[in-house]
Design an enzyme around this catalytic site. Structure first.
Site, mmCIF file in Angstrom:
data_model
loop_
_atom_site.group_PDB
_atom_site.id
_atom_site.type_symbol
_atom_site.label_atom_id
_atom_site.label_comp_id
_atom_site.label_asym_id
_atom_site.label_seq_id
_atom_site.Cartn_x
_atom_site.Cartn_y
_atom_site.Cartn_z
ATOM 1 N N ARG A 55 0.835 -1.216 0.000
ATOM 2 C CA ARG A 55 0.000 0.000 0.000
ATOM 3 C C ARG A 55 0.866 1.261 0.000
ATOM 4 N NH1 ARG A 55 -2.135 2.785 4.191
ATOM 5 N NH2 ARG A 55 -2.134 1.057 5.651
ATOM 6 N N TYR A 108 -13.756 16.922 -17.407
ATOM 7 C CA TYR A 108 -14.319 15.557 -17.361
ATOM 8 C C TYR A 108 -15.311 15.414 -16.189
ATOM 9 C CZ TYR A 108 -14.418 10.656 -16.030
ATOM 10 O OH TYR A 108 -14.839 9.415 -15.635
ATOM 11 N N ASP A 180 -4.336 17.353 -16.728
ATOM 12 C CA ASP A 180 -4.774 15.997 -17.052
ATOM 13 C C ASP A 180 -4.412 15.763 -18.524
ATOM 14 O OD1 ASP A 180 -6.196 13.732 -17.831
ATOM 15 O OD2 ASP A 180 -7.880 14.146 -16.495
ATOM 16 N N LYS A 205 -6.604 4.557 -19.928
ATOM 17 C CA LYS A 205 -6.820 4.876 -21.339
ATOM 18 C C LYS A 205 -5.571 4.524 -22.161
ATOM 19 C CE LYS A 205 -10.741 6.125 -19.789
ATOM 20 N NZ LYS A 205 -10.653 6.950 -18.632
HETATM 21 C C1 LIG Z 1 -9.808 12.926 -19.038
HETATM 22 C C2 LIG Z 1 -10.072 11.934 -17.961
HETATM 23 N N1 LIG Z 1 -9.503 12.100 -16.762
HETATM 24 C C3 LIG Z 1 -9.711 11.226 -15.757
HETATM 25 C C4 LIG Z 1 -10.535 10.136 -15.909
HETATM 26 C C5 LIG Z 1 -10.761 9.195 -14.763
HETATM 27 O O1 LIG Z 1 -9.992 8.049 -14.940
HETATM 28 P P1 LIG Z 1 -10.323 6.620 -14.273
HETATM 29 O O2 LIG Z 1 -11.598 6.150 -14.862
HETATM 30 O O3 LIG Z 1 -9.129 5.796 -14.624
HETATM 31 O O4 LIG Z 1 -10.450 6.865 -12.808
HETATM 32 C C6 LIG Z 1 -11.153 9.915 -17.130
HETATM 33 C C7 LIG Z 1 -12.051 8.760 -17.312
HETATM 34 O O5 LIG Z 1 -12.708 8.599 -18.298
HETATM 35 C C8 LIG Z 1 -10.920 10.839 -18.193
HETATM 36 O O6 LIG Z 1 -11.507 10.685 -19.379
#
Ligand SMILES: Cc1ncc(COP(=O)(O)O)c(C=O)c1O
Length: 398
Positions: A55, A108, A180, A205
């Site tokens: 962890r 998002y 991000d 992704k």
């Molecule tokens: C641009 C973006 N940031 C963060 C996330 C969150 O990621 P996770 O689903 O791996 O927690 C997503 C999820 O679709 C996303 O599209």
């Protein structure tokens, strides 16, 4: 030493296994690490040994984080259980109760929920501003703004904000900049070079790339990453060894996947823009942000293409009309997938606000995969014909 049966059951272990050198990294599928004596244990607490308890830290999670850190050009990196865990850790590493986050209106949906609902309970505020307009963004700063959270490519309309200008503005106001970079990946863009302090990813992704892992990562300035790692451990949102191993394995093919994703997506975007059932195509470099795409994304538009159906076309029939492209609420796999942002990623945003952002019912996002682009276009043509009321759902022969 002769063991009885029950002890042998527990302690069997092939002799000399640890002396072999596997070509692929081993998976440290363990919850904790063994110490031969108290001196070795002490060495963990003085920082000479890195691992005590998974962890806190695990070699596979570190392996993956090191890979992303090298690609993004950061000082340090920490893996997390998901993109949201990475965003949570990066955010809490930079803001305290009473301080505020400033982020784009079209952020998002999961991040929107985290900021508005969860962080609000910790006394952290959030303000939203249009990221395309530096002056409007500047006006949204408050004396309490401590973190500016940006996205390289917005979702689902795939706009590229003026990131270097926004980062410079944030730094001037004394704010920490977190970007991000999920949609662009370091193959297209490296926000730390434009002044970001931290970059976060949903590694679920493109970084992992095969749709079989949920993972996240925070990379950037060492002092913030150190704090993010502590938060990941304290909240228990570490990345599991196997998921980390898969993510690191996927990362090795990032360049070849991204190059093909981008080529295919550009072709699909051009094809869609000539289709009569499509009112508008959103693709970096095609529909908007031409210059910015050249300077910020190296001329590539990424793997996602969004389009809005023309008035009167039926979006439900579009999805029904597809034979092999799947409706999946994610993106970035090797297979092409389609998503309906209004009912998934942007569901959490109030409908009126969603429409004002352009995320209407007829908006479809395509995550363009690695198939032959001619087959992808033929399949989208099937969906579009159905949306126009004259579909025929046939599976192509093998
Ligand atoms: C641009 C973006 N940031 C963060 C996330 C969150 O990621 P996770 O689903 O791996 O927690 C997503 C999820 O679709 C996303 O599209």
């Amino acid at each position: 030493m002769t063991w009885r049966f029950d002890t042998r059951v527990v302690h069997f272990r092939p002799k000399g296994l640890e002396r072999e050198t596997p070509k692929a990294p081993p998976i440290y599928q363990t919850s904790a690490f063994v110490f031969s004596n108290l001196e070795e244990l002490e060495a963990y607490f003085t920082g000479e040994r890195p691992y005590l308890y998974t962890r806190y830290r695990n070699p596979n999670a570190d392996d993956f984080a090191r890979g992303v850190t090298a690609l993004e050009g950061g000082e340090d990196g920490a893996a997390a259980a998901s993109g949201m865990a990475a965003i949570l850790a990066a955010t809490l590493a930079a803001v305290k109760p009473g301080e505020r986050i400033l982020c784009p209106e079209e952020v998002y949906g999961g991040t929107y929920l985290l900021f508005t609902r969860e962080l609000a309970r910790l006394g952290i505020g959030v303000d939203f501003a249009p990221a395309q307009d530096v002056d409007a963004f500047a006006r949204a700063f408050t004396p309490a703004t401590r973190l500016v959270f940006l996205e390289t490519i917005s979702n689902p309309l795939l706009r590229v904000p003026p990131l270097p200008e926004l980062a410079a503005l944030a730094r001037k106001r004394g704010a920490v900049v977190v970007v991000d970079n999920t949609f662009a990946t370091p193959y297209l863009a490296r926000p730390l070079e434009w002044g970001a302090h931290l970059v976060v990813h949903s590694a679920t992704k493109f970084l992992a790339g095969h749709g079989d892992v949920t993972a996240g990562v925070v990379v950037g300035e060492g002092r913030f990453v150190k704090r993010a790692r502590e938060i990941i451990a304290a909240y228990g949102c570490h990345l599991s060894p196997f998921e980390a191993w898969l993510a690191a394995r996927g990362l090795k093919t990032l360049s070849v996947r991204m190059e093909r994703h981008c080529q295919n997506a550009a072709r699909v975007a051009r094809w869609l823009s000539e289709h009569p059932a499509v009112a508008r195509v959103f693709y970096p470099g095609l529909s908007h942000d031409e210059d910015r795409v050249h300077t910020l994304l190296g001329g590539r538009g990424g793997a996602l293409v969004t389009f809005r159906l023309r008035e009167g076309a039926n979006v439900r029939d579009f999805f029904r009309g597809l034979a092999w492209i799947k409706l999946v609420p994610t993106l970035a796999g090797v297979e092409t997938t389609v998503a309906h942002p209004a009912s998934t990623s942007h569901r959490a945003i109030p409908p009126a606000k969603r429409r004002a952002l352009g995320v209407t019912e007829g908006v479809v996002r395509v995550s363009v995969g690695l198939e032959d682009p001619a087959d992808i276009c033929e399949e989208l043509a099937r969906g579009l014909a159905a949306a126009e009321g004259n579909g025929e759902r046939t599976m192509p022969s093998d």
